[in-house]
Scaffold this active site. Structure first.
Site, PDB file in Angstrom:
ATOM      1  CB  THR A  13       6.055 145.507   6.962  1.00 15.23           C
ATOM      2  OG1 THR A  13       5.636 144.287   7.597  1.00 15.23           O
ATOM      3  CG2 THR A  13       6.731 146.397   7.993  1.00 15.23           C
ATOM      4  CB  SER A  15       0.521 147.274   4.044  1.00 10.07           C
ATOM      5  OG  SER A  15       1.414 148.370   3.916  1.00 10.07           O
ATOM      6  CE1 TYR A 154       3.769 131.663   5.468  1.00  7.83           C
ATOM      7  CE2 TYR A 154       2.449 129.821   6.265  1.00  7.83           C
ATOM      8  CZ  TYR A 154       2.595 131.172   6.022  1.00  7.83           C
ATOM      9  OH  TYR A 154       1.583 132.039   6.361  1.00  7.83           O
TER      10      TYR A 154
END
Length: 264
Positions: A13, A15, A154
């Site tokens: 994913t 990518s 994050y």
């Protein structure tokens, strides 16, 4: 060690560039049929063409769609109902002070960095177990352990990746499906290159030298004292995706250059 992934299908994913593209390339070089994912069809098509040019005879296809949404995941699963290797690489990051980060941004980071991997793993893992073999990899970060003060939202998502991968590994015990997390440190991806371009222009130094200076200023505990290459991170992913890594599961595998100052 010769890694042979012929006959295996891998979905990576997020990518179309960066670490995700490097992992897709490494898997293709090992013989896997690789599915490249991104939100925009034209960008995905360009990444597919780039990979086919880079790896002679590569078996690769594109999957356009926003996997940060439940609907995007449903569409992806309809198009690709099963895979042997799932690399949950999709992610976003941004510098933002805790007191300036609204609920909407926390939610966006959670959906992209965490729930995309949750939804896809929940769908693909049972089918892997039925076949008695599978690999699920979460791309976490050294920031999941060394939470950055300037992007706590994050770091939170990357810690979540570690919790999910460890717990899911336990859940898949005895099935032949392994689940691991990889923790890159500062990596010379397109994103870092873009962030450093002004510093590089001002100093006249090479990109590698500029990145090394950035690492030593912002991650002074780095043992390699430089940014890792995308290929160095991808090498770990390709190994963990391989049959040779059958005894490695539930692990948090650091490719951080020694930034996290612990022996465990």
């Amino acid at each position: 060690m010769h890694i042979d992934l012929n006959g295996k299908t891998a979905l990576v994913t997020g990518s179309t560039q960066g670490i995700g593209f490097a992992i897709a390339k490494g898997l293709a070089q090992a013989g896997a049929h690789v599915i490249i994912n991104g939100r925009k069809a034209d960008v995905v098509d360009a990444a597919v063409a780039k990979l086919q040019q880079a790896v002679s005879g590569a078996k690769v296809q594109g999957l356009a769609g926003d996997l940060a949404t439940a609907e995007g995941c449903r569409q992806a699963l309809a198009s690709v109902p099963q895979v042997d290797i799932l690399v949950n690489n999709l992610g976003v990051f941004a510098l933002q002070d805790f007191f300036d980060t609204p609920d909407e941004e926390w939610e966006r980071f959670f959906q992209v960095n965490v729930m995309s991997g949750v939804r896809l793993s929940r769908a693909y893992a049972p089918k892997m177990a039925e076949r008695g073999w599978g690999r699920i990899i979460f791309i976490s970060s050294e920031s999941g352990l060394n939470i950055p003060a300037d992007m706590i939202h994050y770091g939170f998502t990357k810690t979540s990746n570690l919790s999910i991968s460890r717990g899911l590994a336990k859940r898949m015990a005895g099935t032949g499906v392994t689940v691991n997390a990889i923790l890159p440190g500062p990596t010379l991806s397109e994103g870092l290159q873009e962030m450093l371009k002004d510093d590089q222009a001002a100093s006249g130094a090479s990109l590698e030298e500029t990145a090394a200076a950035f690492v030593m200023k912002n991650r002074p505990t780095s043992i390699i004292q430089r940014a890792a290459s995308m290929e160095e991170v991808a090498n770990m992913a390709v190994y963990i995706a391989s049959p040779q890594a059958s005894a490695t599961t539930g692990a948090a595998l650091r490719v951080d250059g020694g930034v996290v100052d612990t022996i465990a």
